[in-house]
Design an enzyme around this catalytic site. Sequence first.
Site, PDB file in Angstrom:
ATOM      1  N   SER A 193     -18.261 -31.231 -23.477  1.00  0.00           N
ATOM      2  CA  SER A 193     -17.206 -30.856 -22.443  1.00  0.00           C
ATOM      3  C   SER A 193     -17.241 -31.298 -20.820  1.00  0.00           C
ATOM      4  O   SER A 193     -16.393 -31.357 -20.321  1.00  0.00           O
ATOM      5  CB  SER A 193     -16.734 -29.194 -22.610  1.00  0.00           C
ATOM      6  OG  SER A 193     -18.002 -28.517 -22.365  1.00  0.00           O
ATOM      7  N   HIS A 221     -12.371 -30.781 -27.274  1.00  0.00           N
ATOM      8  CA  HIS A 221     -11.887 -31.939 -26.273  1.00  0.00           C
ATOM      9  C   HIS A 221     -11.644 -33.075 -27.432  1.00  0.00           C
ATOM     10  O   HIS A 221     -11.250 -34.363 -26.740  1.00  0.00           O
ATOM     11  CB  HIS A 221     -12.866 -32.418 -25.481  1.00  0.00           C
ATOM     12  CG  HIS A 221     -13.188 -31.188 -24.779  1.00  0.00           C
ATOM     13  ND1 HIS A 221     -12.289 -30.928 -23.581  1.00  0.00           N
ATOM     14  CD2 HIS A 221     -14.012 -30.027 -24.620  1.00  0.00           C
ATOM     15  CE1 HIS A 221     -12.778 -29.800 -22.762  1.00  0.00           C
ATOM     16  NE2 HIS A 221     -13.831 -29.323 -23.648  1.00  0.00           N
ATOM     17  N   LYS A 243      -5.868 -27.156 -25.098  1.00  0.00           N
ATOM     18  CA  LYS A 243      -6.165 -28.462 -24.397  1.00  0.00           C
ATOM     19  C   LYS A 243      -5.154 -29.569 -24.583  1.00  0.00           C
ATOM     20  O   LYS A 243      -4.156 -29.327 -24.128  1.00  0.00           O
ATOM     21  CB  LYS A 243      -7.722 -28.711 -24.395  1.00  0.00           C
ATOM     22  CG  LYS A 243      -8.793 -27.729 -23.941  1.00  0.00           C
ATOM     23  CD  LYS A 243      -9.836 -27.641 -24.240  1.00  0.00           C
ATOM     24  CE  LYS A 243     -10.667 -26.633 -23.488  1.00  0.00           C
ATOM     25  NZ  LYS A 243     -11.885 -26.004 -24.020  1.00  0.00           N
TER      26      LYS A 243
HETATM   27  C1  LIG Z   1     -12.507 -24.619 -23.797  1.00  0.00           C
HETATM   28  C2  LIG Z   1     -13.488 -24.595 -24.799  1.00  0.00           C
HETATM   29  C3  LIG Z   1     -13.636 -23.296 -25.848  1.00  0.00           C
HETATM   30  C4  LIG Z   1     -12.989 -22.231 -25.407  1.00  0.00           C
HETATM   31  O1  LIG Z   1     -11.659 -22.299 -25.979  1.00  0.00           O
HETATM   32  P1  LIG Z   1     -10.494 -21.409 -25.231  1.00  0.00           P
HETATM   33  O2  LIG Z   1      -9.509 -21.390 -26.199  1.00  0.00           O
HETATM   34  O3  LIG Z   1     -10.112 -21.959 -23.686  1.00  0.00           O
HETATM   35  O4  LIG Z   1     -11.130 -20.018 -25.401  1.00  0.00           O
HETATM   36  C5  LIG Z   1     -14.547 -23.679 -26.712  1.00  0.00           C
HETATM   37  N1  LIG Z   1     -15.361 -24.757 -26.974  1.00  0.00           N
HETATM   38  C6  LIG Z   1     -15.303 -25.789 -26.290  1.00  0.00           C
HETATM   39  C7  LIG Z   1     -16.050 -27.218 -26.596  1.00  0.00           C
HETATM   40  C8  LIG Z   1     -14.113 -25.843 -25.004  1.00  0.00           C
HETATM   41  O5  LIG Z   1     -14.257 -26.779 -24.506  1.00  0.00           O
END
Ligand SMILES: *Cc1c(COP(=O)(O)O)cnc(C)c1O
Length: 397
Positions: A193, A221, A243
Amino acid sequence: MNAPAVGLTATASPLDARLNRELEGFRAADLYRARRVVEGAHGIGLVVDGRACISFCSNDYLGLASDPRVAAAAKRALDRAGTGSGAAALVSGYNREHAQLEEELADYTGRARALLFTSGWAANLGTLRALFGKSDALLCDELNHASLIDGARLAGARYVRVPHADLAGYASALDDAKAQGGEVGIVSDSVFSMDGDEVDVPALAALARQRGATLVVDDAHGLGVTDGGAMALADVYIATLGKSLGAAGAFVAGSEALIEFLIQRARTWVFSTAPPPAIAAAARAALRIIRSEPEHQTRLQANIARFRRGVEALGSGLPFSLSPSTTPIQPLIVGPAGPAVVLSRALFERGYWVAAIRPPTVPAGTSRLRVTLSAAHTEAQIDGLVAAIADASLGGS
Ligand SMILES: *Cc1c(COP(=O)(O)O)cnc(C)c1O
Protein backbone atom coordinates in the site's frame (compact mmCIF):
# COMPACT_ATOMS: atom_id res chain seq x y z
CA MET A 1 -28.60 16.24 39.65
CA ASN A 2 -25.66 16.17 42.01
CA ALA A 3 -22.86 18.65 41.41
CA PRO A 4 -19.64 16.89 40.37
CA ALA A 5 -17.16 16.43 43.21
CA VAL A 6 -14.69 19.31 43.38
CA GLY A 7 -11.44 18.58 41.57
CA LEU A 8 -12.81 15.81 39.37
CA THR A 9 -13.46 17.98 36.33
CA ALA A 10 -11.00 20.83 35.99
CA THR A 11 -7.49 19.50 36.62
CA ALA A 12 -5.51 17.68 33.97
CA SER A 13 -5.68 13.93 34.59
CA PRO A 14 -2.52 11.81 34.73
CA LEU A 15 -3.68 10.38 31.41
CA ASP A 16 -3.84 13.79 29.74
CA ALA A 17 -0.47 14.76 31.19
CA ARG A 18 1.09 11.64 29.68
CA LEU A 19 -0.65 12.09 26.33
CA ASN A 20 0.33 15.75 26.09
CA ARG A 21 3.97 14.79 26.68
CA GLU A 22 3.77 12.24 23.89
CA LEU A 23 1.96 14.63 21.56
CA GLU A 24 4.74 17.19 22.08
CA GLY A 25 7.23 14.49 21.09
CA PHE A 26 5.34 13.82 17.83
CA ARG A 27 5.34 17.53 17.06
CA ALA A 28 9.06 17.88 17.71
CA ALA A 29 9.81 14.95 15.37
CA ASP A 30 7.62 16.25 12.50
CA LEU A 31 5.35 13.24 13.07
CA TYR A 32 2.23 15.06 14.23
CA ARG A 33 -0.77 14.30 12.03
CA ALA A 34 -3.98 16.18 11.43
CA ARG A 35 -7.02 15.88 9.18
CA ARG A 36 -8.28 18.17 6.47
CA VAL A 37 -12.03 18.47 5.94
CA VAL A 38 -13.38 17.72 2.45
CA GLU A 39 -16.64 19.36 1.39
CA GLY A 40 -18.95 17.21 -0.72
CA ALA A 41 -17.97 14.23 -2.85
CA HIS A 42 -14.49 12.70 -2.67
CA GLY A 43 -13.65 13.07 -6.35
CA ILE A 44 -10.59 14.56 -8.06
CA GLY A 45 -11.47 18.23 -7.75
CA LEU A 46 -12.01 18.94 -4.06
CA VAL A 47 -12.77 21.77 -1.73
CA VAL A 48 -10.50 21.20 1.26
CA ASP A 49 -10.55 23.43 4.29
CA GLY A 50 -12.32 25.97 2.10
CA ARG A 51 -9.90 25.92 -0.86
CA ALA A 52 -10.07 24.21 -4.24
CA CYS A 53 -7.46 21.58 -5.06
CA ILE A 54 -6.80 18.51 -7.19
CA SER A 55 -6.47 15.31 -5.18
CA PHE A 56 -3.64 12.88 -5.86
CA CYS A 57 -3.91 10.88 -2.66
CA SER A 58 -7.11 8.84 -2.80
CA ASN A 59 -7.39 5.08 -3.28
CA ASP A 60 -10.48 5.59 -5.44
CA TYR A 61 -8.44 4.45 -8.46
CA LEU A 62 -11.31 4.28 -10.94
CA GLY A 63 -13.21 7.39 -9.86
CA LEU A 64 -16.22 5.37 -8.74
CA ALA A 65 -16.62 7.00 -5.29
CA SER A 66 -18.21 10.01 -6.99
CA ASP A 67 -19.84 8.19 -9.94
CA PRO A 68 -23.51 9.23 -10.05
CA ARG A 69 -24.59 5.72 -11.08
CA VAL A 70 -23.10 4.26 -7.90
CA ALA A 71 -24.72 6.96 -5.77
CA ALA A 72 -28.06 6.40 -7.52
CA ALA A 73 -27.94 2.67 -6.73
CA ALA A 74 -27.28 3.50 -3.08
CA LYS A 75 -30.17 5.98 -3.04
CA ARG A 76 -32.61 3.46 -4.48
CA ALA A 77 -31.52 0.97 -1.82
CA LEU A 78 -31.89 3.62 0.90
CA ASP A 79 -35.47 4.22 -0.21
CA ARG A 80 -36.20 0.49 -0.21
CA ALA A 81 -34.19 -0.69 2.77
CA GLY A 82 -33.56 2.30 5.03
CA THR A 83 -30.24 3.06 6.67
CA GLY A 84 -29.03 0.52 9.22
CA SER A 85 -29.22 -3.25 8.99
CA GLY A 86 -29.99 -3.33 12.72
CA ALA A 87 -28.16 -6.52 13.70
CA ALA A 88 -25.35 -8.88 12.85
CA ALA A 89 -25.86 -10.96 9.71
CA LEU A 90 -26.38 -14.17 11.73
CA VAL A 91 -29.23 -12.55 13.64
CA SER A 92 -31.51 -10.39 11.48
CA GLY A 93 -29.09 -8.07 9.67
CA TYR A 94 -28.57 -10.07 6.47
CA ASN A 95 -30.29 -8.19 3.64
CA ARG A 96 -31.06 -9.31 0.06
CA GLU A 97 -28.54 -6.62 -1.05
CA HIS A 98 -25.79 -8.32 1.00
CA ALA A 99 -26.66 -11.75 -0.35
CA GLN A 100 -26.65 -10.53 -3.95
CA LEU A 101 -23.36 -8.67 -3.51
CA GLU A 102 -21.76 -11.83 -2.07
CA GLU A 103 -22.99 -13.87 -5.04
CA GLU A 104 -21.70 -11.31 -7.51
CA LEU A 105 -18.32 -11.09 -5.74
CA ALA A 106 -18.01 -14.89 -5.81
CA ASP A 107 -18.81 -14.83 -9.51
CA TYR A 108 -16.37 -11.96 -10.22
CA THR A 109 -13.51 -13.59 -8.31
CA GLY A 110 -14.27 -17.05 -9.71
CA ARG A 111 -14.48 -18.54 -6.21
CA ALA A 112 -17.20 -20.69 -4.71
CA ARG A 113 -18.33 -18.17 -2.08
CA ALA A 114 -17.70 -14.69 -0.70
CA LEU A 115 -18.45 -13.19 2.71
CA LEU A 116 -19.02 -9.48 3.30
CA PHE A 117 -17.27 -7.72 6.22
CA THR A 118 -17.69 -4.13 7.45
CA SER A 119 -14.08 -3.18 6.66
CA GLY A 120 -10.75 -4.56 5.53
CA TRP A 121 -9.55 -4.31 9.13
CA ALA A 122 -12.45 -6.46 10.30
CA ALA A 123 -11.88 -8.98 7.50
CA ASN A 124 -8.17 -9.37 8.23
CA LEU A 125 -8.47 -9.55 12.02
CA GLY A 126 -11.46 -11.87 11.97
CA THR A 127 -10.13 -14.20 9.29
CA LEU A 128 -6.61 -14.67 10.65
CA ARG A 129 -7.85 -15.18 14.19
CA ALA A 130 -10.46 -17.71 13.04
CA LEU A 131 -8.10 -19.75 10.86
CA PHE A 132 -4.91 -19.85 12.94
CA GLY A 133 -4.00 -20.34 16.58
CA LYS A 134 -1.26 -20.90 19.14
CA SER A 135 0.23 -24.04 17.62
CA ASP A 136 0.49 -22.50 14.14
CA ALA A 137 2.94 -20.20 12.37
CA LEU A 138 2.23 -17.19 10.16
CA LEU A 139 4.88 -16.06 7.69
CA CYS A 140 4.28 -12.36 7.08
CA ASP A 141 5.93 -9.86 4.74
CA GLU A 142 7.68 -7.13 6.74
CA LEU A 143 5.77 -4.45 4.79
CA ASN A 144 2.31 -5.97 5.27
CA HIS A 145 -0.59 -3.63 6.03
CA ALA A 146 -1.11 -2.86 9.73
CA SER A 147 -4.36 -4.86 9.78
CA LEU A 148 -2.56 -8.02 8.65
CA ILE A 149 0.12 -7.50 11.28
CA ASP A 150 -2.45 -7.03 14.03
CA GLY A 151 -4.56 -9.91 12.72
CA ALA A 152 -1.60 -12.26 12.77
CA ARG A 153 -0.71 -11.15 16.32
CA LEU A 154 -4.32 -11.53 17.45
CA ALA A 155 -4.38 -15.09 16.10
CA GLY A 156 -1.71 -15.94 18.69
CA ALA A 157 0.30 -17.91 16.14
CA ARG A 158 4.10 -17.76 15.93
CA TYR A 159 4.79 -14.54 13.97
CA VAL A 160 7.57 -14.95 11.43
CA ARG A 161 8.62 -11.71 9.75
CA VAL A 162 9.81 -12.36 6.20
CA PRO A 163 11.99 -9.84 4.31
CA HIS A 164 9.95 -7.86 1.80
CA ALA A 165 8.65 -10.01 -1.09
CA ASP A 166 11.60 -12.39 -0.63
CA LEU A 167 10.70 -15.80 -2.09
CA ALA A 168 13.89 -17.44 -0.81
CA GLY A 169 13.06 -16.01 2.63
CA TYR A 170 9.62 -17.62 2.46
CA ALA A 171 11.09 -20.96 1.37
CA SER A 172 13.46 -21.19 4.32
CA ALA A 173 10.87 -19.87 6.79
CA LEU A 174 8.46 -22.50 5.47
CA ASP A 175 10.98 -25.28 6.06
CA ASP A 176 11.59 -24.06 9.62
CA ALA A 177 7.89 -23.68 10.36
CA LYS A 178 7.01 -27.08 8.93
CA ALA A 179 9.73 -28.70 11.07
CA GLN A 180 8.04 -27.25 14.18
CA GLY A 181 4.61 -28.68 13.32
CA GLY A 182 1.21 -26.99 13.27
CA GLU A 183 -0.50 -25.22 10.41
CA VAL A 184 1.51 -22.72 8.40
CA GLY A 185 0.03 -19.64 6.75
CA ILE A 186 1.67 -17.28 4.29
CA VAL A 187 0.17 -13.81 4.68
CA SER A 188 0.87 -10.96 2.25
CA ASP A 189 -0.48 -7.86 0.58
CA SER A 190 -0.63 -8.31 -3.20
CA VAL A 191 0.13 -4.68 -4.02
CA PHE A 192 1.97 -3.01 -1.12
CA SER A 193 0.00 0.00 0.00
CA MET A 194 2.84 2.47 0.59
CA ASP A 195 5.27 1.34 -2.14
CA GLY A 196 2.98 0.19 -4.92
CA ASP A 197 5.14 -2.82 -5.73
CA GLU A 198 3.75 -6.35 -6.00
CA VAL A 199 4.68 -9.73 -4.62
CA ASP A 200 4.94 -12.64 -7.08
CA VAL A 201 1.67 -14.31 -6.10
CA PRO A 202 1.96 -17.30 -8.49
CA ALA A 203 5.40 -18.12 -7.04
CA LEU A 204 4.07 -17.78 -3.47
CA ALA A 205 1.12 -20.00 -4.35
CA ALA A 206 3.46 -22.63 -5.78
CA LEU A 207 5.59 -22.54 -2.61
CA ALA A 208 2.51 -22.82 -0.41
CA ARG A 209 1.21 -25.77 -2.41
CA GLN A 210 4.56 -27.60 -2.41
CA ARG A 211 4.96 -27.26 1.36
CA GLY A 212 1.32 -27.68 2.40
CA ALA A 213 0.86 -24.11 3.63
CA THR A 214 -2.21 -21.86 3.32
CA LEU A 215 -1.88 -18.69 1.23
CA VAL A 216 -3.75 -15.60 2.48
CA VAL A 217 -3.56 -12.56 0.19
CA ASP A 218 -4.90 -9.07 0.85
CA ASP A 219 -5.71 -7.58 -2.56
CA ALA A 220 -7.00 -4.21 -1.30
CA HIS A 221 -5.02 -2.26 -3.91
CA GLY A 222 -5.22 -4.86 -6.67
CA LEU A 223 -8.96 -5.50 -6.98
CA GLY A 224 -10.32 -3.79 -10.09
CA VAL A 225 -6.86 -2.43 -10.96
CA THR A 226 -4.33 -5.21 -11.59
CA ASP A 227 -4.74 -8.96 -11.50
CA GLY A 228 -1.55 -10.34 -10.04
CA GLY A 229 -3.07 -13.81 -9.70
CA ALA A 230 -4.33 -13.58 -6.11
CA MET A 231 -7.97 -13.94 -7.11
CA ALA A 232 -7.36 -17.31 -8.72
CA LEU A 233 -4.53 -18.61 -6.54
CA ALA A 234 -4.90 -17.49 -2.91
CA ASP A 235 -6.58 -20.02 -0.61
CA VAL A 236 -8.01 -17.04 1.24
CA TYR A 237 -8.63 -13.99 -0.96
CA ILE A 238 -9.37 -10.73 0.87
CA ALA A 239 -10.15 -7.37 -0.73
CA THR A 240 -11.79 -4.12 0.24
CA LEU A 241 -14.77 -2.32 -1.30
CA GLY A 242 -13.68 1.15 -0.18
CA LYS A 243 -10.84 1.62 -2.67
CA SER A 244 -11.33 0.93 -6.39
CA LEU A 245 -15.02 0.11 -5.82
CA GLY A 246 -15.66 3.51 -4.27
CA ALA A 247 -17.96 2.12 -1.55
CA ALA A 248 -17.02 0.70 1.87
CA GLY A 249 -16.51 -2.68 3.48
CA ALA A 250 -14.52 -5.73 2.44
CA PHE A 251 -14.94 -9.38 1.58
CA VAL A 252 -13.25 -12.74 1.82
CA ALA A 253 -13.59 -15.12 -1.13
CA GLY A 254 -12.69 -18.79 -1.27
CA SER A 255 -14.05 -22.27 -0.89
CA GLU A 256 -17.42 -23.27 0.49
CA ALA A 257 -15.70 -24.70 3.59
CA LEU A 258 -13.71 -21.50 4.20
CA ILE A 259 -16.76 -19.24 4.07
CA GLU A 260 -18.93 -21.58 6.19
CA PHE A 261 -16.13 -21.75 8.77
CA LEU A 262 -15.78 -17.95 8.89
CA ILE A 263 -19.55 -17.66 9.39
CA GLN A 264 -19.19 -19.86 12.49
CA ARG A 265 -15.94 -18.43 13.84
CA ALA A 266 -14.83 -15.00 12.54
CA ARG A 267 -15.50 -12.87 15.61
CA THR A 268 -15.30 -9.49 13.81
CA TRP A 269 -18.06 -10.77 11.52
CA VAL A 270 -20.23 -12.74 13.98
CA PHE A 271 -20.32 -9.96 16.59
CA SER A 272 -20.59 -6.95 14.29
CA THR A 273 -23.64 -5.25 12.80
CA ALA A 274 -24.01 -6.00 9.10
CA PRO A 275 -23.16 -3.05 6.81
CA PRO A 276 -25.99 -0.81 5.58
CA PRO A 277 -27.79 -2.47 2.64
CA ALA A 278 -27.28 0.73 0.62
CA ILE A 279 -23.50 0.33 0.83
CA ALA A 280 -23.83 -3.17 -0.59
CA ALA A 281 -26.00 -1.75 -3.38
CA ALA A 282 -23.31 0.86 -4.13
CA ALA A 283 -20.62 -1.84 -4.28
CA ARG A 284 -22.79 -3.92 -6.65
CA ALA A 285 -23.23 -0.95 -8.98
CA ALA A 286 -19.48 -0.28 -8.92
CA LEU A 287 -18.72 -3.93 -9.65
CA ARG A 288 -21.08 -3.84 -12.65
CA ILE A 289 -19.22 -0.78 -13.97
CA ILE A 290 -15.82 -2.43 -13.48
CA ARG A 291 -16.99 -5.51 -15.35
CA SER A 292 -18.67 -3.74 -18.24
CA GLU A 293 -16.39 -0.71 -18.78
CA PRO A 294 -12.75 -1.82 -19.10
CA GLU A 295 -11.90 1.64 -20.47
CA HIS A 296 -11.42 2.92 -16.90
CA GLN A 297 -8.54 0.51 -16.35
CA THR A 298 -7.04 1.44 -19.73
CA ARG A 299 -7.25 5.11 -18.83
CA LEU A 300 -5.69 4.48 -15.41
CA GLN A 301 -2.72 2.68 -16.98
CA ALA A 302 -2.20 5.56 -19.41
CA ASN A 303 -2.32 8.04 -16.51
CA ILE A 304 0.25 6.06 -14.53
CA ALA A 305 2.58 6.01 -17.56
CA ARG A 306 2.09 9.75 -18.18
CA PHE A 307 2.94 10.63 -14.57
CA ARG A 308 6.08 8.46 -14.62
CA ARG A 309 7.26 9.89 -17.94
CA GLY A 310 6.68 13.39 -16.59
CA VAL A 311 8.66 12.86 -13.38
CA GLU A 312 11.45 11.00 -15.18
CA ALA A 313 11.76 13.92 -17.62
CA LEU A 314 12.45 16.28 -14.71
CA GLY A 315 15.91 14.72 -14.60
CA SER A 316 18.20 14.52 -11.61
CA GLY A 317 18.80 16.86 -8.71
CA LEU A 318 15.33 16.40 -7.24
CA PRO A 319 14.91 15.98 -3.46
CA PHE A 320 13.19 12.59 -3.86
CA SER A 321 13.40 9.37 -5.84
CA LEU A 322 10.61 7.88 -7.93
CA SER A 323 9.88 4.26 -6.99
CA PRO A 324 9.85 1.59 -9.72
CA SER A 325 6.13 0.88 -9.14
CA THR A 326 3.86 0.07 -12.09
CA THR A 327 0.62 0.40 -10.07
CA PRO A 328 -1.44 3.55 -9.32
CA ILE A 329 0.61 3.99 -6.11
CA GLN A 330 3.61 6.10 -7.19
CA PRO A 331 5.51 7.21 -4.08
CA LEU A 332 8.20 9.89 -4.24
CA ILE A 333 10.63 8.85 -1.51
CA VAL A 334 12.01 11.90 0.30
CA GLY A 335 13.67 10.29 3.35
CA PRO A 336 13.37 12.41 6.49
CA ALA A 337 9.90 13.39 7.70
CA GLY A 338 10.40 17.18 7.85
CA PRO A 339 11.24 17.76 4.15
CA ALA A 340 8.42 15.40 3.10
CA VAL A 341 5.94 17.57 5.01
CA VAL A 342 7.42 20.74 3.51
CA LEU A 343 7.09 19.37 -0.04
CA SER A 344 3.53 18.20 0.61
CA ARG A 345 2.63 21.65 1.92
CA ALA A 346 4.27 23.39 -1.04
CA LEU A 347 2.21 21.24 -3.44
CA PHE A 348 -0.96 22.01 -1.50
CA GLU A 349 -0.22 25.73 -1.84
CA ARG A 350 0.00 25.14 -5.60
CA GLY A 351 -3.41 23.42 -5.60
CA TYR A 352 -2.36 19.74 -5.47
CA TRP A 353 -3.11 17.48 -2.53
CA VAL A 354 -0.52 14.73 -2.04
CA ALA A 355 -0.24 13.37 1.48
CA ALA A 356 3.15 13.02 3.18
CA ILE A 357 3.43 9.53 4.66
CA ARG A 358 5.70 9.27 7.66
CA PRO A 359 6.67 6.73 10.34
CA PRO A 360 5.16 4.66 11.83
CA THR A 361 3.20 4.09 8.60
CA VAL A 362 6.52 3.64 6.75
CA PRO A 363 9.99 2.75 8.10
CA ALA A 364 12.06 5.63 9.54
CA GLY A 365 14.07 7.46 6.88
CA THR A 366 11.62 6.58 4.09
CA SER A 367 9.05 9.35 4.47
CA ARG A 368 7.40 9.97 1.15
CA LEU A 369 4.81 11.72 -0.89
CA ARG A 370 2.38 8.95 -1.76
CA VAL A 371 1.07 10.02 -5.16
CA THR A 372 -1.88 7.94 -6.35
CA LEU A 373 -3.30 8.09 -9.84
CA SER A 374 -6.92 7.65 -10.84
CA ALA A 375 -8.67 6.94 -14.12
CA ALA A 376 -10.58 10.15 -13.43
CA HIS A 377 -7.49 12.41 -13.63
CA THR A 378 -7.15 14.36 -16.87
CA GLU A 379 -3.85 14.63 -18.74
CA ALA A 380 -3.76 18.34 -17.89
CA GLN A 381 -4.13 17.59 -14.17
CA ILE A 382 -1.26 15.10 -14.29
CA ASP A 383 0.96 17.51 -16.22
CA GLY A 384 0.01 20.22 -13.73
CA LEU A 385 1.07 18.05 -10.80
CA VAL A 386 4.41 17.25 -12.45
CA ALA A 387 5.03 20.96 -13.08
CA ALA A 388 4.11 21.78 -9.47
CA ILE A 389 6.47 19.07 -8.21
CA ALA A 390 9.29 20.57 -10.29
CA ASP A 391 8.46 24.09 -9.15
CA ALA A 392 8.10 23.15 -5.47
CA SER A 393 11.28 21.08 -5.34
CA LEU A 394 13.57 23.25 -7.45
CA GLY A 395 12.16 26.69 -6.83
CA GLY A 396 11.69 26.19 -3.08
CA SER A 397 8.34 26.76 -1.44
C1 LIG B 1 -6.99 -0.07 3.28
C2 LIG B 1 -6.43 -1.42 3.56
C3 LIG B 1 -7.02 -2.28 4.48
C4 LIG B 1 -8.14 -1.82 5.37
O1 LIG B 1 -9.34 -1.78 4.69
P1 LIG B 1 -10.50 -0.85 5.26
O2 LIG B 1 -11.70 -1.33 4.55
O3 LIG B 1 -10.12 0.54 4.89
O4 LIG B 1 -10.55 -1.07 6.73
C5 LIG B 1 -6.53 -3.56 4.62
N1 LIG B 1 -5.47 -3.98 3.88
C6 LIG B 1 -4.85 -3.16 3.01
C7 LIG B 1 -3.67 -3.67 2.24
C8 LIG B 1 -5.30 -1.86 2.83
O5 LIG B 1 -4.67 -1.05 1.99
